[in-house]
Design an enzyme around this catalytic site. Structure first.
Site, PDB file in Angstrom:
ATOM      1  N   GLU A 104      -2.648 -10.433  -3.865  1.00  0.00           N
ATOM      2  CA  GLU A 104      -1.853  -9.198  -3.762  1.00  0.00           C
ATOM      3  C   GLU A 104      -0.818  -9.230  -4.880  1.00  0.00           C
ATOM      4  O   GLU A 104      -0.181 -10.257  -5.111  1.00  0.00           O
ATOM      5  CB  GLU A 104      -1.140  -9.135  -2.403  1.00  0.00           C
ATOM      6  CG  GLU A 104      -0.273  -7.882  -2.267  1.00  0.00           C
ATOM      7  CD  GLU A 104       0.658  -7.913  -1.065  1.00  0.00           C
ATOM      8  OE1 GLU A 104       0.199  -7.658   0.052  1.00  0.00           O
ATOM      9  OE2 GLU A 104       1.861  -8.192  -1.263  1.00  0.00           O
ATOM     10  N   ALA A 112       0.385   3.613  11.600  1.00  0.00           N
ATOM     11  CA  ALA A 112      -0.793   3.356  10.768  1.00  0.00           C
ATOM     12  C   ALA A 112      -2.058   3.861  11.454  1.00  0.00           C
ATOM     13  O   ALA A 112      -3.003   4.299  10.794  1.00  0.00           O
ATOM     14  CB  ALA A 112      -0.899   1.858  10.467  1.00  0.00           C
TER      15      ALA A 112
END
Ligand code: FAD
Length: 317
Positions: free
Chosen positions: A18, A144
């Site tokens: 990431e 989410a």
């Protein structure tokens, strides 16, 4: 290629990273400088985080303060396109609820689809620093779960305009976040898992975990997920400890524990150079144990420490 397909086709544990967009004003070269040393380990994908706006106060003539909205790290989508083009690697943009109306989300997803991006990590997003808790954008998503549902609807060709006929379905593989040490707002792990399962039922195909420094927490989390009917791949997220200030910063920001034996080792360090050495050693041990347990992928939060990530990857892969 969809990550879930990559994960299922691979016979061995994959490697992934990431990265954060650079601070506004810095060139994309800083991104390439971070990725170049890691390409040797053939990352299966590169996640690119999304950073929403912040409010700062600027002193103006006459001494009054003006509240200004700024984005310090823009560029998530552009970076994804650039690294896919340069390295021929899957780039995964993080998509958040915060700051977006549903329509803006729809339009952003159309951009991603046109760019050939097949994978997204769907998140609620953190609250902005000046707000005590997460506040959804008017006309935006609160959780989410709602974002996953919207993406899944678009994958079925259902856009916001219900009258739209023959809309091309998108084809996103949807990832979500999971928390071995529980999300900080959840009253308990079981309640958190209820919503994690709801996200999977709504179409999420894999989970990436919050960082953890105690593998036991990950193994227990995977077990309890299975017991609760969550059967998608759970990718462990790992962070290499790199400075003394992280001893308090990481627990505060990410709501995670530092295991006592690791803490004792870190405490003995005289400077950040020693901390880094101990951090790398710990992460190698963690990675080796996870590799032995046949986890689908080892995902490293590089956070500007690509040399340390390289040292770990060299010892592990
Ligand atoms: P959610 O799944 O919406 O959960 C948030 C909380 O609400 C949890 O406590 C959950 O139990 C609860 N909940 C969920 N659904 C419901 C419901 N329907 N009703 C009631 N309660 C519910 N942040 C960024 O801003 N940018 C990034 O790029 C980013 N990348 C990340 C990557 C990873 C791998 C991880 C683990 C986190 C990342 N974050 C990022 C941080 C993340 O946005 C925060 O942790 C955020 O507070 C929660 O996001 P979520 O997607 O897990 O939220």
């Amino acid at each position: 290629m969809k990550l879930v397909q990559k994960l299922s086709e691979s016979k061995k544990t994959l490697f992934s990273i990431e990265i954060l967009p650079p601070l506004k004003g810095k060139s994309i070269q800083s991104i390439y400088d971070g990725i170049d040393p890691l390409m040797e380990f053939k990352p299966a994908f590169v996640d690119v985080t999304y950073h929403r706006e912040e409010y700062i106060y600027k002193k103006r003539d006459g001494g009054y303060l003006e509240k200004v909205s700024i984005r310090k790290r823009p560029g998530t989508v552009g970076i994804c396109a650039a690294i896919m083009n340069k390295y021929d690697v899957e780039a995964v943009p993080h998509i958040i609820c915060g700051g977006f109306t549903k329509e803006e989300t729809e339009n952003a997803l159309i951009d991603l689809q046109f760019l050939g991006i097949d994978n997204v990590l769907a998140l609620r997003g953190d609250s902005i620093k000046t707000e005590p808790s997460f506040v959804p954008e008017p006309g935006g998503h609160h959780y989410a779960l709602d974002l996953v549902t919207q993406i899944n609807q678009m994958n079925k060709g259902k856009y916001m305009d219900e009258e739209m006929k023959d809309a091309a379905p998108t084809n996103f593989c949807i990832g979500i976040a999971g928390y071995p040490e529980k999300h900080f707002e959840a009253p308990n792990l079981i309640s958190d898992l209820k919503y994690l399962k709801a996200k999977v039922d709504a179409g999420a195909e894999y989970i990436v975990t919050q960082m953890f420094f105690d593998n036991k927490k990950y193994f227990e989390f995977v077990d309890v997920c299975k017991q609760n009917g969550i059967n998608v791949p759970i990718i462990p997220g790992l962070k290499i400890f790199s400075s003394k200030k992280q001893l308090t910063a990481l627990p505060k920001i990410f709501h995670i524990d530092i295991p006592q034996p690791f803490y004792e080792e870190l405490e003995k360090c005289k400077d950040d150079k020693q901390i880094k050495e101990v951090g790398i050693k710990w992460c190698i041990e963690q990675s080796k144990e996870l590799l032995k347990a046949n986890v689908p992928c080892l995902h490293y939060y590089t956070m500007g420490t690509s040399e340390a990530t390289r040292a770990v990857a060299k010892a592990v892969f």
